[in-house]
Scaffold this active site. Structure first.
Site, mmCIF file in Angstrom:
data_model
loop_
_atom_site.group_PDB
_atom_site.id
_atom_site.type_symbol
_atom_site.label_atom_id
_atom_site.label_comp_id
_atom_site.label_asym_id
_atom_site.label_seq_id
_atom_site.Cartn_x
_atom_site.Cartn_y
_atom_site.Cartn_z
ATOM 1 N N ASP A 256 11.615 10.694 -6.460
ATOM 2 C CA ASP A 256 10.900 11.979 -6.404
ATOM 3 C C ASP A 256 11.857 13.170 -6.441
ATOM 4 O OD1 ASP A 256 8.674 10.401 -6.162
ATOM 5 O OD2 ASP A 256 7.945 11.306 -4.306
ATOM 6 N N HIS B 16 -12.022 -16.019 -19.439
ATOM 7 C CA HIS B 16 -13.407 -15.563 -19.312
ATOM 8 C C HIS B 16 -13.988 -16.058 -17.995
ATOM 9 C CE1 HIS B 16 -17.487 -14.504 -20.503
ATOM 10 N NE2 HIS B 16 -17.866 -15.719 -20.073
#
Ligand code: FAD
Ligand code: NAD
Length: 465
Positions: free
Chosen positions: A312, A444
């Site tokens: 940061d 799936h």
């Protein structure tokens, strides 16, 4: 005076990952941390916020079952003991920060608890770290700055008992009846939605013309719809004037100059964070800056030889995974490895309801760059798994080059899509084309099938929509 090869100031995700990797590489390393190991991320950022969001979601789900549940589930009136929720969250934080401490020890990193003050590019003083609690001076060959960022305070709304920072909002002793949130960015929406789900009357104020102005409008739309269904009032293009005299309400002004008051027992100010550059002698190094951030090159080198900066402190995007990747790289560079920080994508995830993911280029960003693109969207309304999760609002979008189908970016909004960020980043880093994703067997029923379907659709071959 002690000496070491690598001295790191700051034990957040940037600093502690750099230290662990340096330890693995056999680099003598000292890590100085004045607050808590794990930094913002583990103590008052990513992890506690996601814990609170999860608790709020569970509570909200139970409350929805107490009404008319289509699933046939019914519950008696649920209640929440927020003190226990906070204690549970603190337990997760403790487990993670203890884990970081153990990893540093395992890798031979010396951790000094205390606030560091820079004397020069090769010398740092750590308060109370020496004998009898006296300051300790440390000389180093390499100095890595990983001091992170801090909340921006609004003039007229100083943090206190009524006006909260995100740190305070993550540890409520009790829940207010009403909360006004200033800033509809990451923190304002993640925590604003959580508080709303905990039963607090929430309103949100944003200076720009829509929520999440950093994301494209199609991505923020389902989040706005959920805010509406939660009964959160959103005031865009409004300016905050201050608290009402005597408290209890936040005064706002709309773009036409009309004043309104929002009921607010408490106010959460979440208008961004700024690099932590003050109070530890950084200015004495006279490093090149980029705005308020320390300027670094693609190896995280500052303008002073052997002084490095990550996370940061080096500005946007202020994300934990970016800080970690930079820290890892700097340790390897110091060990002599050839490395550069040139990721294809730094994925961004907004843990709102529904979640948003952006990795790589959006259609607008690609167009701005002058790329000739294909884009395709696959909606969760056509995904079986999304239906079974009762959450069909949202979509997956792919952006690819028209000429060779190289994938340039992915965006998604929907329940649980944060987990798709892994597939998105991997396909971008590996230089995948639409055909690669379209030709991969996706299990799936999963939300991931929407990723394959988006690629198929971009090729004009969608099967399920
Ligand atoms: P920090 O984590 O801020 O660590 C810096 C450390 O340096 C601190 O521990 C500090 O005490 C120490 N320090 C500073 N100065 C000195 C000194 N002079 N001497 C000794 N020690 C010093 N990012 C994400 O990627 N995902 C998320 O979901 C996410 N959620 C967030 C939620 C909230 C509420 C907030 C506030 C932030 C969130 N972030 C998130 C951002 C993320 O926390 C930061 O990007 C990340 O922590 C930056 O890491 P860092 O190592 O650069 O700095
Ligand atoms: P932000 O930049 O995400 O959002 C700030 C918002 O406040 C913006 O929409 C801005 O337009 C608005 N704003 C600014 N001044 C205002 C004013 N005076 N009145 C009304 N609105 C105003 O900042 P944040 O939410 O404070 O988060 C800080 C940083 O922390 C983020 O940029 C991000 O890097 C990090 N973070 C990341 C995550 C995540 O990855 N999920 C979560 C939380 C925080």
């Amino acid at each position: 005076m002690q000496s070491t090869t690598l001295l790191i100031i700051g034990g957040g995700p940037g600093g502690y990952v750099a230290a662990i990797r340096a330890g693995q590489l056999g680099i003598p390393t000292i890590l100085v941390e004045g607050g808590q190991l794990g930094g913002t991320c583990l103590n008052v950022g990513c992890i506690p916020s996601k814990a609170l969001i999860h608790a709020a979601e569970e509570f909200d789900k139970l409350r929805s079952y107490a009404g008319d549940s289509g699933l046939g589930i019914s519950v008696d009136k649920p209640s929440i003991d927020i003190a226990r929720t906070v204690a549970w969250k603190d337990g997760i934080v403790k487990r993670l920060t203890s884990g970081v401490e153990a990893l540093l020890k395992k890798n031979g990193v010396q951790v000094l608890r205390g606030w560091a003050r820079i004397i020069d590019g090769k010398t740092v003083e750590v308060d109370a770290a020496g004998k009898d609690g006296k300051p300790l001076r440390i000389g180093c060959e390499h100095l890595l700055l990983a001091t992170g960022s801090q909340e921006i305070e609004l003039p007229g709304l100083p943090f206190g008992e009524t006006v909260l920072s995100s740190t305070q909002a993550l540890a409520p002793a009790s829940l207010p009846a009403s909360l006004a949130v200033v800033g509809a960015g990451y923190i304002g929406l993640e925590l604003g939605m959580a508080y709303s789900k905990l039963g607090v009357k929430v309103s949100i104020v944003e200076a720009q013309e829509r929520i999440l102005p950093a994301y494209d409008a199609a991505l923020s739309k389902p989040v706005q719809a959920r805010l509406d269904s939660l009964g959160v009032s959103v005031h865009v293009k409004h300016r905050v004037l201050g608290m009402k005299d005597g408290g209890g309400a936040l005064r706002l002004e709309d773009s036409g100059g009309k004043e309104i008051e929002l009921p607010a027992e408490q106010v959460l100010v979440a208008v961004g964070r700024r690099p932590r550059t003050d109070g530890y002698g950084l200015e004495s190094l006279m490093l090149d800056m980029e705005g308020r951030a320390v300027r670094v090159d693609d190896r995280c080198r500052t303008s002073m030889r052997n002084v490095w900066a990550i996370g940061d402190l080096t500005g946007e995007p202020m994300l934990a995974h970016r800080a970690m990747a930079q820290g890892h790289m700097v340790a390897e560079l110091i060990s002599g490895a050839p490395r550069r920080f040139v990721p294809m994508a730094i994925p961004a995830v907004c843990f709102t309801d529904p979640e948003i993911v952006v990795a790589g280029l959006t259609p607008e960003a690609a167009a701005r760059r002058g790329d000739d693109i294909l884009q395709a969207t696959f909606p969760f309304t056509a995904n079986g798994r999304a239906m079974t999760l009762e959450s069909t609002d949202g979509f997956v979008r792919v952006v690819a080059r028209k000429d060779n189908h190289l994938i340039l970016g992915w965006q998604a909004v929907g329940r649980g899509v944060s987990e798709l960020s892994t597939a998105f980043s991997q396909s971008l880093e590996m230089g995948a084309c639409l055909e690669d994703v379209a030709g991969t067997i996706h299990a799936h029923p999963t939300l991931g099938e929407a990723v394959q379907e988006a690629a198929l659709r971009a090729l004009g071959q969608a099967l399920h929509a």
